[in-house]
Structure formats: structure tokens, C-alpha cells
Scaffold this motif. Structure first.
Motif, PDB file in Angstrom:
ATOM      1  N   GLN A  71      11.327 -13.989 -32.004  1.00  0.00           N
ATOM      2  CA  GLN A  71      12.603 -13.954 -32.700  1.00  0.00           C
ATOM      3  C   GLN A  71      12.475 -13.468 -34.133  1.00  0.00           C
ATOM      4  OE1 GLN A  71      14.419 -17.743 -32.524  1.00  0.00           O
ATOM      5  NE2 GLN A  71      14.657 -17.766 -30.327  1.00  0.00           N
ATOM      6  N   SER A  72      11.296 -13.345 -34.634  1.00  0.00           N
ATOM      7  CA  SER A  72      11.157 -12.984 -36.028  1.00  0.00           C
ATOM      8  C   SER A  72      11.512 -11.526 -36.247  1.00  0.00           C
ATOM      9  CB  SER A  72       9.714 -13.225 -36.486  1.00  0.00           C
ATOM     10  OG  SER A  72       9.539 -12.763 -37.800  1.00  0.00           O
ATOM     11  N   PRO A  73      12.485 -11.223 -37.102  1.00  0.00           N
ATOM     12  CA  PRO A  73      12.867  -9.844 -37.347  1.00  0.00           C
ATOM     13  C   PRO A  73      12.042  -9.189 -38.443  1.00  0.00           C
ATOM     14  CG  PRO A  73      14.402 -11.285 -38.445  1.00  0.00           C
ATOM     15  CD  PRO A  73      13.359 -12.163 -37.798  1.00  0.00           C
ATOM     16  N   ILE A  74      10.933  -9.808 -38.862  1.00  0.00           N
ATOM     17  CA  ILE A  74      10.114  -9.221 -39.915  1.00  0.00           C
ATOM     18  C   ILE A  74       9.511  -7.907 -39.420  1.00  0.00           C
ATOM     19  CG2 ILE A  74       8.036  -9.574 -41.287  1.00  0.00           C
ATOM     20  CD1 ILE A  74      10.410 -11.222 -42.186  1.00  0.00           C
ATOM     21  N   ALA A  75       9.491  -6.923 -40.312  1.00  0.00           N
ATOM     22  CA  ALA A  75       8.866  -5.618 -40.044  1.00  0.00           C
ATOM     23  C   ALA A  75       9.505  -4.921 -38.863  1.00  0.00           C
ATOM     24  CB  ALA A  75       7.354  -5.778 -39.815  1.00  0.00           C
ATOM     25  N   SER A  83      21.195  -4.398 -45.136  1.00  0.00           N
ATOM     26  CA  SER A  83      20.182  -4.411 -46.185  1.00  0.00           C
ATOM     27  C   SER A  83      20.842  -4.178 -47.530  1.00  0.00           C
ATOM     28  CB  SER A  83      19.137  -3.322 -45.922  1.00  0.00           C
ATOM     29  OG  SER A  83      19.760  -2.058 -45.887  1.00  0.00           O
ATOM     30  N   GLY A  84      20.128  -4.493 -48.580  1.00  0.00           N
ATOM     31  CA  GLY A  84      20.667  -4.316 -49.911  1.00  0.00           C
ATOM     32  C   GLY A  84      19.993  -5.264 -50.876  1.00  0.00           C
ATOM     33  N   VAL A 626      17.625 -21.249 -37.657  1.00  0.00           N
ATOM     34  CA  VAL A 626      17.453 -21.399 -39.110  1.00  0.00           C
ATOM     35  C   VAL A 626      16.172 -20.705 -39.553  1.00  0.00           C
ATOM     36  CG1 VAL A 626      17.100 -23.060 -40.963  1.00  0.00           C
ATOM     37  CG2 VAL A 626      18.802 -23.523 -39.208  1.00  0.00           C
ATOM     38  N   ALA A 627      15.108 -20.845 -38.744  1.00  0.00           N
ATOM     39  CA  ALA A 627      13.862 -20.138 -39.059  1.00  0.00           C
ATOM     40  C   ALA A 627      14.065 -18.628 -39.021  1.00  0.00           C
ATOM     41  CB  ALA A 627      12.767 -20.549 -38.070  1.00  0.00           C
ATOM     42  N   VAL A 628      14.834 -18.148 -38.067  1.00  0.00           N
ATOM     43  CA  VAL A 628      15.119 -16.708 -37.988  1.00  0.00           C
ATOM     44  C   VAL A 628      15.934 -16.256 -39.190  1.00  0.00           C
ATOM     45  CG1 VAL A 628      16.347 -14.951 -36.655  1.00  0.00           C
ATOM     46  CG2 VAL A 628      14.920 -16.613 -35.479  1.00  0.00           C
ATOM     47  N   CYS A 629      16.874 -17.084 -39.627  1.00  0.00           N
ATOM     48  CA  CYS A 629      17.665 -16.736 -40.817  1.00  0.00           C
ATOM     49  C   CYS A 629      16.762 -16.526 -42.026  1.00  0.00           C
ATOM     50  CB  CYS A 629      18.688 -17.833 -41.105  1.00  0.00           C
ATOM     51  SG  CYS A 629      20.068 -17.907 -39.955  1.00  0.00           S
ATOM     52  N   TYR A 630      15.877 -17.453 -42.269  1.00  0.00           N
ATOM     53  CA  TYR A 630      14.991 -17.313 -43.423  1.00  0.00           C
ATOM     54  C   TYR A 630      14.029 -16.153 -43.243  1.00  0.00           C
ATOM     55  CZ  TYR A 630      16.549 -21.707 -45.509  1.00  0.00           C
ATOM     56  OH  TYR A 630      17.293 -22.689 -46.108  1.00  0.00           O
ATOM     57  N   ALA A 631      13.574 -15.916 -42.015  1.00  0.00           N
ATOM     58  CA  ALA A 631      12.672 -14.790 -41.787  1.00  0.00           C
ATOM     59  C   ALA A 631      13.381 -13.453 -41.958  1.00  0.00           C
ATOM     60  CB  ALA A 631      12.061 -14.876 -40.390  1.00  0.00           C
ATOM     61  N   SER A 632      14.708 -13.434 -41.793  1.00  0.00           N
ATOM     62  CA  SER A 632      15.463 -12.183 -41.937  1.00  0.00           C
ATOM     63  C   SER A 632      15.507 -11.692 -43.372  1.00  0.00           C
ATOM     64  CB  SER A 632      16.897 -12.376 -41.422  1.00  0.00           C
ATOM     65  OG  SER A 632      16.898 -12.775 -40.081  1.00  0.00           O
ATOM     66  N   LYS A 633      15.291 -12.594 -44.319  1.00  0.00           N
ATOM     67  CA  LYS A 633      15.365 -12.213 -45.732  1.00  0.00           C
ATOM     68  C   LYS A 633      13.982 -11.761 -46.180  1.00  0.00           C
ATOM     69  CE  LYS A 633      17.702 -13.643 -49.916  1.00  0.00           C
ATOM     70  NZ  LYS A 633      18.544 -14.678 -50.547  1.00  0.00           N
ATOM     71  N   THR A 634      13.770 -10.468 -46.154  1.00  0.00           N
ATOM     72  CA  THR A 634      12.439  -9.920 -46.403  1.00  0.00           C
ATOM     73  C   THR A 634      12.110  -9.785 -47.875  1.00  0.00           C
ATOM     74  OG1 THR A 634      13.353  -7.696 -46.215  1.00  0.00           O
ATOM     75  CG2 THR A 634      12.460  -8.689 -44.221  1.00  0.00           C
ATOM     76  N   GLY A 635      13.072  -9.827 -48.760  1.00  0.00           N
ATOM     77  CA  GLY A 635      12.787  -9.677 -50.174  1.00  0.00           C
ATOM     78  C   GLY A 635      12.800  -8.229 -50.619  1.00  0.00           C
ATOM     79  N   ARG A 644      11.863 -15.619 -47.783  1.00  0.00           N
ATOM     80  CA  ARG A 644      11.866 -17.040 -47.440  1.00  0.00           C
ATOM     81  C   ARG A 644      10.856 -17.318 -46.325  1.00  0.00           C
ATOM     82  NH1 ARG A 644      14.431 -16.510 -51.430  1.00  0.00           N
ATOM     83  NH2 ARG A 644      16.553 -17.257 -51.876  1.00  0.00           N
ATOM     84  N   ARG A 645       9.634 -16.820 -46.475  1.00  0.00           N
ATOM     85  CA  ARG A 645       8.660 -16.963 -45.405  1.00  0.00           C
ATOM     86  C   ARG A 645       8.221 -18.410 -45.223  1.00  0.00           C
ATOM     87  NH1 ARG A 645       4.943 -11.836 -47.285  1.00  0.00           N
ATOM     88  NH2 ARG A 645       6.417 -10.183 -46.728  1.00  0.00           N
ATOM     89  N   ARG A 646       8.018 -19.119 -46.323  1.00  0.00           N
ATOM     90  CA  ARG A 646       7.568 -20.503 -46.218  1.00  0.00           C
ATOM     91  C   ARG A 646       8.634 -21.370 -45.537  1.00  0.00           C
ATOM     92  NH1 ARG A 646       3.632 -22.336 -49.758  1.00  0.00           N
ATOM     93  NH2 ARG A 646       4.839 -24.228 -50.121  1.00  0.00           N
ATOM     94  N   LYS A 647       9.886 -21.155 -45.895  1.00  0.00           N
ATOM     95  CA  LYS A 647      10.948 -21.922 -45.253  1.00  0.00           C
ATOM     96  C   LYS A 647      11.066 -21.572 -43.771  1.00  0.00           C
ATOM     97  CE  LYS A 647      13.862 -22.823 -49.286  1.00  0.00           C
ATOM     98  NZ  LYS A 647      15.214 -22.708 -49.859  1.00  0.00           N
ATOM     99  N   SER A 648      10.911 -20.291 -43.456  1.00  0.00           N
ATOM    100  CA  SER A 648      10.951 -19.891 -42.049  1.00  0.00           C
ATOM    101  C   SER A 648       9.841 -20.559 -41.253  1.00  0.00           C
ATOM    102  CB  SER A 648      10.837 -18.366 -41.943  1.00  0.00           C
ATOM    103  OG  SER A 648      10.754 -17.961 -40.592  1.00  0.00           O
ATOM    104  N   ALA A 649       8.636 -20.591 -41.816  1.00  0.00           N
ATOM    105  CA  ALA A 649       7.519 -21.235 -41.126  1.00  0.00           C
ATOM    106  C   ALA A 649       7.770 -22.730 -40.961  1.00  0.00           C
ATOM    107  CB  ALA A 649       6.228 -20.992 -41.904  1.00  0.00           C
ATOM    108  N   MET A 650       8.337 -23.362 -41.981  1.00  0.00           N
ATOM    109  CA  MET A 650       8.586 -24.795 -41.885  1.00  0.00           C
ATOM    110  C   MET A 650       9.556 -25.111 -40.752  1.00  0.00           C
ATOM    111  SD  MET A 650      10.488 -27.340 -44.580  1.00  0.00           S
ATOM    112  CE  MET A 650      12.058 -26.670 -44.074  1.00  0.00           C
TER     113      MET A 650
END
Length: 780
Positions: A71-75, A83-84, A626-635, A644-650
């Protein structure tokens, strides 16, 4: 100030041995080639040990190992998340999101667009029901039409309130049985309702459980939980009953695709919408009145069916507008009846009843799989949770094997698709557009004017008189009946129907403006269920609307709408289904907006978890989201500021813990893999190894998971040894079910392959000496 979310560092990452010392080389049964077979083939031939084999096709929507779906949308460069700027300044344009929603069937936005669609009631004569039963459809014409309405063939052109035309290729309608699934309103009360005791975790009381089995309506959270739990259990038992040779990295989900179990949960949550007074999505926009060519008195039968649906005992309640379209259908049996007589009767129907008629020509005999021109009948994706649960139980209780797959002649399927397209494009859509235009000009426009706003103020402060007589007259108060509803001819009911019609026609701007007008009216009348539903749909319409939404708008408008809807559903109405639906949809739409909206999405997801309106399955699935939401925010930038990688992992770890308590080990392992992937992208000084209690917590979950997976493997091996004799051989190259990599992978290896194939073990042998200079395996 140093960022806590850097890219992965180049130096080795120190990590405690997270159960790596306990890793064992699994035994590989040499009964299959090392190359393996495709996943679909290996599962299609898999016998289900506990459920009946005839139930296998009932789990087709989620029949794949959970671990193969990340489910992780990273990369993922193709993600549909806007995006923006990380602060939300340049994003939040939803136009591209809406246009691409139909490409992904399990996408939450696509589910929303396909759930709130026109509902068409089906009311057939007795001879038509007999004809369809002879054809193999026990529930009659409705059962035959329902699967084909979920995707209208070809392009559908819809005009908005401004006269602009839009073309949709993913438009759908829902067929329902006339007069069923009606939910009576609750009498109006002046105070705050208290939650009935005792109550289950999902918010349903024990009093309603007795009648739950006979109900086929939607909105029952217990049935939604039970259906998804059945799918999860089936996948777990199926996966433990086979090898992992079929697991292929190429068989992952599409871009930005959610878990199949969450998609099923959301679909069943939105399926089978009951006919309620506070929203009109399930109110029929049309009613199919059908007779067959076997009818002895066709015109008299059509008039009798019309009178029964309008003024007879089977008419809908008075809070449902009875001026919906009647569409007359003549079902002709191609094999037994004379087409000349049917054509003559059809012309007579058009002369007496108007142009909203159709001649449906089908074969009267039942189709079998061995017929040359037979095709499998598509299974309805939008059946209610209680209906699917009953189907699973019925299939599992069968002593003799019976394949539940239905077949239909290809000529019949073509005729039905043509009929539905003609009815939708030539009758239903134009009728809805005409109603929207009339109601907008005669009711809503006056309410938006200066006089309407003045009357709204007098109504707020208790002045003015009551007007109930005319449906097009302005109301200054008092139209809310003490029984808990507005009559169908009141301005409030008409405007609510106008807003729902605009939403179903995807005119988001008109829908939002109308919902926004009604919010204050329902609040002044203390019609709390109306008030909650209107705030819910106003927020959803605003999020789907293709325009930018600033942080100020989200704070002052969206948050207020979600808060009002959630509070009214939970506290004033005791309606956990509405609260869950509101925040679940809002979470997904905010996440798709991108930018700072992702933080709001996670915040509402956490609020939903704190309310405890869901059962254990929904609780675990929302934690994943919720983990996917935080993982979606790549910075942004090379430092990944704002991620929000740490929050996604938690939250992935919390999801793994919840799945583990439910004995869903594959789902728990997938969550641990996601957490490990997130932590591996952090620099060493910000990893989990610097927090002793957190590291011990994760170690405990991993150790318990490994223990349970080993026990499940041993049980599977014993059952296989009892059924057949095979030779076990030790293999240095692990190619079997490696289910322990969630906490221990190849030391020093990257986590790039975890997302593609997280269930494939990549560990070295027990006797292999590990280089002390290489980094140890851990979440840090």
C-alpha cells in the motif's frame, strides 16, 4: 535545524538483531519446479480445506495473498495524489483525480462515484417472474439486470446546470427491488441521544442482531466486518496451504491501489443504501414496470402495476416523491412466443403509455456452461454485505458440490446491455436533468435570493409563519414533521433531492451550493439526521469539486462540516454507520488532494479510531490507511522536508499488532514489512534503535508473529504428510513460503524488493558467517 526525514544514508545502519538469530532455513518440498507457476494458476487449483469448494468464486475480488499487495505509495511516479508544496499552497486540484478515477476499480474515489448513482426499481408481473425462474433466476428480472447496470455500455453524455456537456465512460446505475430496503424514520426528539446499552464495538446493539439475518439492506456494520473477515480468513488458509513458488514480483497491484480488503470494506460499506428520508440517493429515479409476452391481459396488467406502485398497498412512504419515471418493458421469449404479436403489443404500449418503453428479447431457456454461445454472468459487485454473507454461508453449507457461477446466452447479454444504455441515455438522464433545471429555477433560486435569505434569518430567530401547502413555496419554518421527516412536497425535501440529483449527475458545484443552503435550515429545525447527512455530502462535494482548496477553507469550512456531521451522527442520532461512512470517504478524498490535506486526512482517520465505532477488522484497516496517508507525503527537496515516514511506520506497526491479535498473520507481516521499509529510509540516528521501549515492542510483535507462522507451517506440513508421502530436502537457496522476512531480511540488503514480493525470504543459512562490518537487519 536538522531534518528528521533525510534520504537513506550511505553509511551502514546499525541495528539490533531483530529475531535474526531465530531465522531458520525452511524446508522446500520438491514437488514443484523451482521456477514455480503463476500465482493465479497456483491459487485457482488450490483446494480450500475449511470452506466448501463451491465458495471459492465468492472470494474472487480479494483472492490473492495479502502480502503481495503493498500500500505504500512511496517512489511511485504515477500516483494520482496531487503534488505541490508540502504546505498545500500549489496543490489540491481534483480535476485530474476525478477524470482518472474510473481506471482503477478499487480506487476509493471510484467507489464513491459508483456508490452514489441513480437507483432504478424493478416491479414485474407474475408471468415475468415465472419466465425468469424458468431461465434460472429465482429472484426474477431484478437479478438478471443488476450486474449489467454497474457499467453502462459506451459513453454517457450529461449536461450540468450551466448547459455544459461532459462525457463519461464509467457511468453506472443500481437496480433494486421495488418496495424493499425501506428504513423508517425516527421520531424527532429534543435532547441528545444516549448510546443504547449494551452495544458492540462496531456500534450495533444486541437488540437489532436478531433481525439482522433476514435483512438485505446495507448499513449494517456487523455484516460488513463479517464479510471482510471471511475474505481474510479464506486468504490466510489458502496461502498456508500452498507454496510460495507462485509469488512473482511482477504481480503487484496497480499504481496507488489500496488493499483489496480495504476496497472490499469500503464497497460493502457503500452497498445496499437503504431508502431513508434524510437522503434521496436510494430513492428510485425510475421504476421498471415489466410484463412478458405470456401475459393474457397486458395493458390492464401494466395499469394495475402502475396503480399498485403509486396508490396501492405497495406504494412508498409519503416522504418519497412518487413522481418518478415509469419505464415499461415487454419481455419477449424468443423460443416460445410469436415475435409478430409481441411487436404489435409493443406498438400498442407506446400509443397508450408513451415513449418510455422497450421490447427486451431474450431466450426463455436456461443457459449452461456447455452451450456454444454462453458466457459467464458477471457477479454483482454492489450487493449488500448481508446478502454476500448469506451467499457465503449458503455455499459453505451445501453438502454436494455446486458451482455458483451463472451463465447467460451472449445474445441475451447484448440485448440487456442495449436496453440499459437506451433507458439510461434516452430516458433517465434527460428526466433527471429536467428535474434539476425545474427545481433549481423554482425552489433553490428563490432560496438563494435576498428574500430567501431574509426569510432564513426570520426562521433562525423564530419569526414568521409556517407554509406547508405548496412544494414550490418558500418555507419560513415548521415543515419538519414530529415523526422525523420532511414530506416530499416541502421545499427542504425538494432541495435535498435537487442536491442529490446534481451529485449523481456529477455537477459538483450545484450540489455543493445546494447542500450548503440546507445546512442552516436543518440546523434551525433541529433535524439532526438531515443536518448530519447534508454536512457530510457538502464536504464530499467540495472535495471532489475541481478547484483549489486553501488551508483556510479547509480549516473554516471542511473541518466544520466534518465535525458537525460526525457529532450529529454519533451523539444526536446514534448512527455509527453514517459517522464511519462520512470520515472514511473524507479521509480518502483529503489524501488524494495531497499537500497539507494529507495531515488532515490522517487526523480524521485517528478521530475515527478514537470513536471506536468499528469492529476489529475495520480498526486494523483504518490504521493501515492512516499509515498510507503519512507515507503519501513524500516531502520536498533532497532533505525530504515535511515527509511523515516515522509516523507511517508507527501506524504500520500498530496495524500489525491489531492483525496479530486477530490471527491474521499474513496481513500482520505485510504491515511489518511496510514499517521496515519506512524505517530503512531514515538515517541511523533517527531510526527505531535509539528508542529502547519501541524497539522492544516491535521485537515482541516480530517474535510472536514468527512463532505463530512456524506453528501454522507445522500444521500445514503435518496435514500434507497425512495426505501424501513426500521427501523433504534441505535447500541452501530458500524458495518456499518464507514468511519471516517481516523482521529479518538479508543483512545489508536494500528494501526495494520488499514492496514487490514481501513474502519471499531472502535470508542466508544458519551456519553462514555474517560479516561484522555489514549492517545488521532492523527497522532502524
Amino acid at each position: 535545524m536538522q531534518s528528521f526525514d533525510h534520504d537513506a544514508p550511505t553509511e551502514p545502519l546499525p541495528a539490533p538483531p531483530m529475531a535474526a538469530s531465530n531465522m531458520k532455513i525452511q524446508k522446500n518440498r520438491m514437488s514443484s519446479p523451482s521456477g514455480g507457476t503463476p500465482l493465479a494458476h497456483s491459487e485457482a487449483t488450490l483446494p480450500y480445506r475449511r470452506s466448501h469448494p463451491s465458495a471459492a468464486s465468492l472470494y474472487a475480488s480479494t483472492f490473492s495473498p495479502p502480502g503481495s499487495r503493498s500500500q505504500s505509495p512511496i517512489a511511485r511516479p504515477g500516483s494520482r495524489i496531487a503534488s505541490g508544496s508540502v504546505f498545500g499552497a500549489n496543490s489540491n486540484n481534483a480535476l485530474a483525480l476525478v477524470e482518472g478515477a474510473g481506471d482503477v476499480p478499487g480506487d476509493p474515489l471510484n467507489l464513491v462515484l459508483r456508490a452514489f448513482v441513480p437507483h432504478i426499481a424493478v416491479y414485474s408481473s407474475d408471468d415475468t417472474e415465472v419466465l425468469l425462474k424458468d431461465k434460472g433466476f429465482e429472484l426474477g428480472l431484478w437479478e438478471l439486470l443488476r450486474p449489467f447496470g454497474e457499467r453502462v455500455q459506451g459513453k454517457v453524455i450529461v449536461r450540468d446546470s450551466n448547459g455544459s456537456s461532459r462525457t463519461y465512460e464509467d457511468y453506472s446505475v443500481h437496480f433494486v427491488r421495488f418496495g424493499e430496503n425501506v428504513e423508517n424514520p425516527e421520531p424527532a426528539t429534543g435532547g441528545i441521544k444516549t448510546t443504547p446499552q449494551p452495544a458492540h464495538a462496531n456500534g450495533t446493539s444486541e437488540k437489532g442482531d436478531a433481525a439482522r439475518g433476514a435483512s438485505k439492506r446495507g448499513g449494517n456494520l456487523a455484516d460488513v466486518e463479517a464479510v471482510v473477515d471471511r475474505h481474510l480468513t479464506y486468504a490466510e488458509e489458502s496461502f498456508f496451504g500452498t507454496t510460495a513458488d507462485g509469488l512473482s514480483p511482477q504481480q503487484g497491484p496497480g499504481v496507488d491501489t489500496p488493499s483489496p480488503y480495504y476496497a472490499l470494506y469500503l464497497r460493502r460499506l457503500l452497498s445496499g443504501l437503504p431508502i431513508t428520508p434524510h437522503e434521496t440517493f436510494a430513492h428510485p429515479v425510475a421504476c421498471i414496470i415489466a410484463i412478458s409476452s405470456r401475459c393474457l391481459a397486458p395493458i390492464e396488467t401494466l395499469r394495475r402495476l402502475y396503480n399498485e406502485s403509486s396508490t396501492g398497498d405497495k406504494r412508498l412512504p409519503n416522504w418519497v416523491d412518487s413522481e418518478y419515471l415509469r419505464y415499461y418493458v415487454l419481455v419477449h421469449d424468443e423460443e416460445q412466443d410469436d415475435i409478430t404479436k409481441s411487436m404489435s403489443l409493443f406498438e400498442q404500449m407506446k400509443r397508450n403509455l408513451g415513449l418510455h418503453c422497450h421490447l427486451l428479447r431474450i431466450r426463455g431457456t436456461q443457459s449452461a456452461a456447455t452451450d456454444d454461445d454462453s458466457i459467464p454472468l458477471p457477479r454483482s459487485e454492489w450487493m449488500s454485505a448481508s446478502e454476500e454473507l448469506a451467499s457465503i454461508r449458503r455455499s459453505e453449507s451445501q453438502e454436494a458440490f455446486e458451482d455458483p457461477t451463472r451463465y447467460i446466452f451472449e445474445t441475451d447479454a447484448t440485448a440487456i446491455r442495449t436496453f440499459i444504455r437506451e433507458m439510461v441515455t434516452q430516458s433517465i438522464i434527460p428526466t433527471m436533468e429536467r428535474h434539476v433545471s425545474v427545481w433549481n429555477d423554482q425552489v433553490a433560486s428563490r432560496r438563494r435570493g435576498l428574500s430567501g435569505r431574509f426569510l432564513g434569518l426570520t426562521r433562525k430567530w423564530g419569526f414568521g409563519s409556517t407554509t406547508k401547502s405548496s412544494g414550490t413555496a418558500l418555507s419560513s419554518g415548521g415543515n419538519y414533521d414530529s415523526l422525523g421527516f420532511y414530506r416530499a412536497d416541502t421545499p427542504e425535501a425538494i432541495m435535498r433531492k435537487l442536491a442529490d440529483y446534481a451529485f449523481m449527475l456529477r455537477d459538483w458545484k450545484l450540489a455543493y451550493s445546494t447542500y450548503d443552503l440546507l445546512r442552516s435550515d436543518f440546523n434551525n429545525d433541529k433535524a439532526w439526521r438531515y443536518h448530519a447527512a447534508t454536512n457530510e455530502m457538502a464536504a464530499i462535494s467540495l472535495l471532489i469539486m475541481p478547484q483549489n482548496i486553501s488551508s483556510k477553507t479547509r480549516m473554516e469550512t471542511l473541518d466544520a462540516m466534518f465535525e458537525a456531521a460526525f457529532y450529529s451522527y454519533i451523539t444526536r442520532c446514534t448512527a455509527p454507520y453514517g459517522a464511519l461512512r462520512c470520515l472514511a470517504i473524507g479521509l480518502e478524498l483529503l489524501r488524494l488532494r495531497g499537500g497539507s490535506s494529507i495531515d488532515d486526512a490522517a487526523r480524521w482517520g485517528i478521530r475515527l479510531l478514537e470513536s471506536k465505532v468499528m469492529g476489529p477488522v475495520g480498526d486494523a484497516l483504518i490504521k493501515e490507511r492512516v499509515a498510507v496517508c503519512y507515507a503519501s507525503k513524500t516531502g520536498m527537496g533532497s532533505q525530504c522536508w515535511g515527509s511523515r515516514r516515522r509516523k507511517s511506520a508507527m501506524w504500520s506497526i500498530l496495524g500489525a499488532e491489531t492483525w496479530l491479535t486477530q490471527q491474521k498473520y499474513i496481513q500482520a507481516q505485510r504491515c511489518l514489512n511496510e514499517a521496515r521499509n519506512m524505517y530503512s529510509e531514515l538515517p541511523a540516528e533517527h531510526g527505531i534503535d535509539s528508542f529502547s521501549h519501541a524497539g522492544a515492542f516491535i521485537l515482541g510483535i516480530g517474535t510472536q508473529l514468527n512463532h505463530q507462522l512456524d506453528a501454522a507451517d507445522d500444521g500445514t506440513d503435518r496435514s500434507e504428510d497425512d495426505s501424501e508421502s513426500e521427501v523433504d530436502e534441505e535447500s541452501e537457496e530458500l524458495t518456499t513460503r518464507g514468511r519471516r522476512i517481516s523482521i529479518a531480511g538479508l543483512p545489508g540488503a536494500t528494501t526495494a524488493n520488499l514492496e514487490a514480493a514481501p513474502l519471499r525470504s531472502q535470508v542466508s543459512g544458519e551456519g553462514e558467517e555474517i560479516d561484522p562490518g555489514r549492517p545488521k537487519d532492523d527497522f532502524g
